[in-house]
Design a protein around this motif. Structure first.
Motif, PDB file in Angstrom:
ATOM      1  N   GLU A 194       0.845  -1.203   0.000  1.00 42.02           N
ATOM      2  CA  GLU A 194       0.000   0.000   0.000  1.00 42.02           C
ATOM      3  C   GLU A 194       0.873   1.244   0.000  1.00 42.02           C
ATOM      4  O   GLU A 194       1.912   1.269   0.660  1.00 42.02           O
ATOM      5  CB  GLU A 194      -0.837   0.028   1.281  1.00 42.02           C
ATOM      6  CG  GLU A 194      -2.265  -0.330   1.073  1.00 42.02           C
ATOM      7  CD  GLU A 194      -3.068  -0.164   2.348  1.00 42.02           C
ATOM      8  OE1 GLU A 194      -4.053  -0.892   2.445  1.00 42.02           O
ATOM      9  OE2 GLU A 194      -2.727   0.647   3.222  1.00 42.02           O
ATOM     10  N   SER A 195       0.408   2.279  -0.691  1.00 36.52           N
ATOM     11  CA  SER A 195       1.201   3.514  -0.752  1.00 36.52           C
ATOM     12  C   SER A 195       0.384   4.696  -0.252  1.00 36.52           C
ATOM     13  O   SER A 195      -0.841   4.732  -0.391  1.00 36.52           O
ATOM     14  CB  SER A 195       1.637   3.779  -2.191  1.00 36.52           C
ATOM     15  OG  SER A 195       0.507   3.826  -3.038  1.00 36.52           O
ATOM     16  N   SER A 196       1.098   5.651   0.333  1.00 35.23           N
ATOM     17  CA  SER A 196       0.441   6.931   0.652  1.00 35.23           C
ATOM     18  C   SER A 196       1.457   8.049   0.542  1.00 35.23           C
ATOM     19  O   SER A 196       2.659   7.822   0.584  1.00 35.23           O
ATOM     20  CB  SER A 196      -0.198   6.918   2.045  1.00 35.23           C
ATOM     21  OG  SER A 196       0.759   6.752   3.052  1.00 35.23           O
ATOM     22  N   ILE A 197       0.927   9.256   0.384  1.00 37.63           N
ATOM     23  CA  ILE A 197       1.793  10.437   0.359  1.00 37.63           C
ATOM     24  C   ILE A 197       1.205  11.434   1.355  1.00 37.63           C
ATOM     25  O   ILE A 197      -0.010  11.654   1.393  1.00 37.63           O
ATOM     26  CB  ILE A 197       1.907  11.050  -1.055  1.00 37.63           C
ATOM     27  CG1 ILE A 197       2.842  12.271  -1.019  1.00 37.63           C
ATOM     28  CG2 ILE A 197       0.546  11.430  -1.644  1.00 37.63           C
ATOM     29  CD1 ILE A 197       3.262  12.757  -2.404  1.00 37.63           C
ATOM     30  N   ARG A 198       2.077  11.994   2.199  1.00 36.27           N
ATOM     31  CA  ARG A 198       1.609  13.012   3.150  1.00 36.27           C
ATOM     32  C   ARG A 198       1.891  14.383   2.562  1.00 36.27           C
ATOM     33  O   ARG A 198       3.014  14.667   2.125  1.00 36.27           O
ATOM     34  CB  ARG A 198       2.331  12.830   4.485  1.00 36.27           C
ATOM     35  CG  ARG A 198       1.816  13.763   5.534  1.00 36.27           C
ATOM     36  CD  ARG A 198       1.983  13.244   6.929  1.00 36.27           C
ATOM     37  NE  ARG A 198       0.688  13.295   7.583  1.00 36.27           N
ATOM     38  CZ  ARG A 198       0.530  13.491   8.887  1.00 36.27           C
ATOM     39  NH1 ARG A 198       1.566  13.584   9.678  1.00 36.27           N
ATOM     40  NH2 ARG A 198      -0.675  13.552   9.413  1.00 36.27           N
ATOM     41  N   LEU A 199       0.849  15.219   2.523  1.00 34.57           N
ATOM     42  CA  LEU A 199       0.978  16.548   1.919  1.00 34.57           C
ATOM     43  C   LEU A 199       0.550  17.620   2.911  1.00 34.57           C
ATOM     44  O   LEU A 199      -0.315  17.381   3.753  1.00 34.57           O
ATOM     45  CB  LEU A 199       0.066  16.651   0.688  1.00 34.57           C
ATOM     46  CG  LEU A 199       0.316  15.671  -0.462  1.00 34.57           C
ATOM     47  CD1 LEU A 199      -0.775  15.823  -1.515  1.00 34.57           C
ATOM     48  CD2 LEU A 199       1.685  15.913  -1.092  1.00 34.57           C
ATOM     49  N   SER A 200       1.125  18.794   2.769  1.00 39.50           N
ATOM     50  CA  SER A 200       0.657  19.958   3.535  1.00 39.50           C
ATOM     51  C   SER A 200      -0.252  20.773   2.624  1.00 39.50           C
ATOM     52  O   SER A 200       0.229  21.503   1.748  1.00 39.50           O
ATOM     53  CB  SER A 200       1.832  20.817   4.002  1.00 39.50           C
ATOM     54  OG  SER A 200       2.479  20.214   5.090  1.00 39.50           O
ATOM     55  N   THR A 201      -1.569  20.643   2.834  1.00 40.85           N
ATOM     56  CA  THR A 201      -2.510  21.345   1.950  1.00 40.85           C
ATOM     57  C   THR A 201      -2.455  22.859   2.163  1.00 40.85           C
ATOM     58  O   THR A 201      -2.571  23.618   1.214  1.00 40.85           O
ATOM     59  CB  THR A 201      -3.949  20.847   2.176  1.00 40.85           C
ATOM     60  OG1 THR A 201      -4.200  20.824   3.572  1.00 40.85           O
ATOM     61  CG2 THR A 201      -4.158  19.468   1.583  1.00 40.85           C
ATOM     62  N   LYS A 202      -2.294  23.262   3.419  1.00 41.59           N
ATOM     63  CA  LYS A 202      -2.139  24.701   3.727  1.00 41.59           C
ATOM     64  C   LYS A 202      -0.797  24.874   4.410  1.00 41.59           C
ATOM     65  O   LYS A 202      -0.386  24.010   5.197  1.00 41.59           O
ATOM     66  CB  LYS A 202      -3.235  25.181   4.691  1.00 41.59           C
ATOM     67  CG  LYS A 202      -4.646  24.972   4.179  1.00 41.59           C
ATOM     68  CD  LYS A 202      -5.105  26.069   3.254  1.00 41.59           C
ATOM     69  CE  LYS A 202      -6.527  25.808   2.789  1.00 41.59           C
ATOM     70  NZ  LYS A 202      -6.954  26.563   1.662  1.00 41.59           N
ATOM     71  N   ILE A 203      -0.132  25.983   4.123  1.00 41.89           N
ATOM     72  CA  ILE A 203       1.195  26.131   4.729  1.00 41.89           C
ATOM     73  C   ILE A 203       1.346  27.385   5.587  1.00 41.89           C
ATOM     74  O   ILE A 203       2.414  27.650   6.120  1.00 41.89           O
ATOM     75  CB  ILE A 203       2.306  26.050   3.656  1.00 41.89           C
ATOM     76  CG1 ILE A 203       2.194  27.185   2.655  1.00 41.89           C
ATOM     77  CG2 ILE A 203       2.260  24.733   2.941  1.00 41.89           C
ATOM     78  CD1 ILE A 203       3.282  27.119   1.608  1.00 41.89           C
ATOM     79  N   GLY A 204       0.272  28.147   5.700  1.00 39.96           N
ATOM     80  CA  GLY A 204       0.340  29.327   6.568  1.00 39.96           C
ATOM     81  C   GLY A 204       0.817  30.574   5.845  1.00 39.96           C
ATOM     82  O   GLY A 204       1.222  31.536   6.486  1.00 39.96           O
ATOM     83  N   VAL A 205       0.781  30.534   4.507  1.00 38.47           N
ATOM     84  CA  VAL A 205       1.141  31.719   3.719  1.00 38.47           C
ATOM     85  C   VAL A 205      -0.046  32.001   2.792  1.00 38.47           C
ATOM     86  O   VAL A 205      -0.322  31.217   1.874  1.00 38.47           O
ATOM     87  CB  VAL A 205       2.424  31.459   2.878  1.00 38.47           C
ATOM     88  CG1 VAL A 205       2.774  32.667   2.034  1.00 38.47           C
ATOM     89  CG2 VAL A 205       3.578  31.067   3.783  1.00 38.47           C
ATOM     90  N   ALA A 206      -0.752  33.112   3.064  1.00 42.42           N
ATOM     91  CA  ALA A 206      -2.041  33.373   2.407  1.00 42.42           C
ATOM     92  C   ALA A 206      -1.955  33.288   0.885  1.00 42.42           C
ATOM     93  O   ALA A 206      -2.821  32.692   0.228  1.00 42.42           O
ATOM     94  CB  ALA A 206      -2.565  34.732   2.840  1.00 42.42           C
TER      95      ALA A 206
END
Ligand SMILES: Cc1cc2nc3c(=O)[nH]c(=O)nc-3n(C[C@H](O)[C@H](O)[C@H](O)COP(=O)(O)O)c2cc1C
Length: 332
Positions: A194-206
């Protein structure tokens, strides 16, 4: 802001114990404490435990107490013990870069400088570097499979190296990185992993966060799950480990909105799931639940879901200048 109502009452997807960098490591290898920590938390119907932030063979750490995947027998024991407790053994593979330094404070006082630093690092990565980095990821995956891990996650969130490669805002060679990523997923599929990717959808820069389609292509790869996180470590850690009600609510708004916009994609979503701050909206069926701090605090949290993390903040050992994980609740 609308109050969310997230409850366990609906037929829920799978539950994951999400990555924790414990610091329970000697010579880059998991100690007996590391193995017990994960084994103790892998029962009660948990679907998968993802061992957090493990370095690739040539990767660089986020701090000095990161584990590195190898043929050391402890990795086999760890995967076995997780599986014996009832969960699938998962591993999160990760790297930073030579000069990387994590900040100690939770919110950076001059985030613009750090954003420039991230952009500069990304700019220096050429096509050959990308091929090299994915070849190192492939070696790490081979070692993980040999050790018995059945789920492999690429850590492409929190401003670490693969985040900079696979986020089109940062990456100057995004197309190649995406191609290499898809090849890696196909390799895992061919090996029944099984595979997954962890992403940061929001990064705190508008300026970046207002673009909802920034990561759209990554939602359409053949990867089994996208694990939705937020934040860049050196800009705003409160997005990575949300505690305040308004940050938690905003995180779940984004999680739910993302899941609705990609109905055919399986997600893992986290953010104090059982918390009193996060209540009362039905989750889309393509969301699976990720839990971290509640399970750190109480290994049997899934057996008694009212007894979890109490926000004592002691687990943030790096920010507190300590070497390994502890929890305010454990000392009671
Ligand atoms: C002490 C600690 C260590 C963490 N280590 C990692 C890690 O190695 N990799 C990662 O992707 N996230 C890491 N996280 C973030 C968690 O995986 C999770 O996304 C976050 O805590 C939100 O989930 P929660 O509200 O259930 O705790 C860590 C969190 C904590 C508290």
């Amino acid at each position: 802001m609308q109050i969310l109502a997230l409850s366990y009452s609906k037929a829920m997807g799978r539950i994951f114990f999400l990555g924790v960098n414990t610091g329970y490591v000697r010579d880059e290898t998991p100690t007996a404490q590391h193995i017990k920590f994960h084994a103790d938390r892998s029962g009660n119907g948990l679907y998968c435990t993802i061992v957090g932030n493990v370095l690739t063979p040539r990767g660089h750490g986020t701090n000095s107490v990161c584990a590195r995947i190898s043929r050391a027998p402890e990795w086999k024991t760890l995967a076995n013990e997780i599986q014996n407790s009832g969960a699938i053994a998962g591993i999160q593979l990760s790297s930073t870069w030579t000069e990387y330094q994590g900040i100690k404070e939770f919110k950076n006082k001059s985030p613009e400088n750090k954003l420039d630093e991230y952009l500069l690092v990304a700019k220096k990565i050429n096509n050959n570097n990308i091929k090299d980095l994915f070849s190192d990821l492939r070696s790490a995956s081979e070692l993980s499979i040999e050790a018995g891990f059945k789920h492999i996650q690429l850590h492409a969130a929190h401003g670490y190296l693969f985040n900079l490669l696979l986020d089109p805002f940062f990456s100057s060679n995004y197309e190649l990185a995406l191609e290499e990523f898809c090849r890696w997923v196909e390799y895992l599929k061919a090996n029944n992993i099984e595979s997954s990717i962890r992403l940061s959808t929001k990064i705190g820069v508008a300026q970046i966060d207002s673009n909802d389609t920034r990561l759209a292509e990554l939602m359409d790869t053949p990867c089994d799950y996208v694990d939705l996180s937020q934040g860049l470590y050196n800009i705003e850690k409160r997005l990575i480990y949300p505690t305040l009600a308004e940050i938690l609510d905003a995180r779940w708004e984004t999680n739910i909105d993302t899941a609705k916009r990609h109905p055919n994609r399986n997600f893992i979503a986290s953010g104090k799931f059982r918390s009193n701050n996060a209540r009362s909206r039905v989750l889309p069926e393509n969301i699976n639940i990720g839990i971290c701090r509640d399970l750190i605090a109480n290994p049997n949290f899934l057996g008694n879901r009212s007894d979890g993390c109490q926000n004592k903040m002691k687990c943030h050992y790096f920010s507190r200048n300590e070497d390994s994980l502890s929890c305010g609740k454990w000392n009671k």
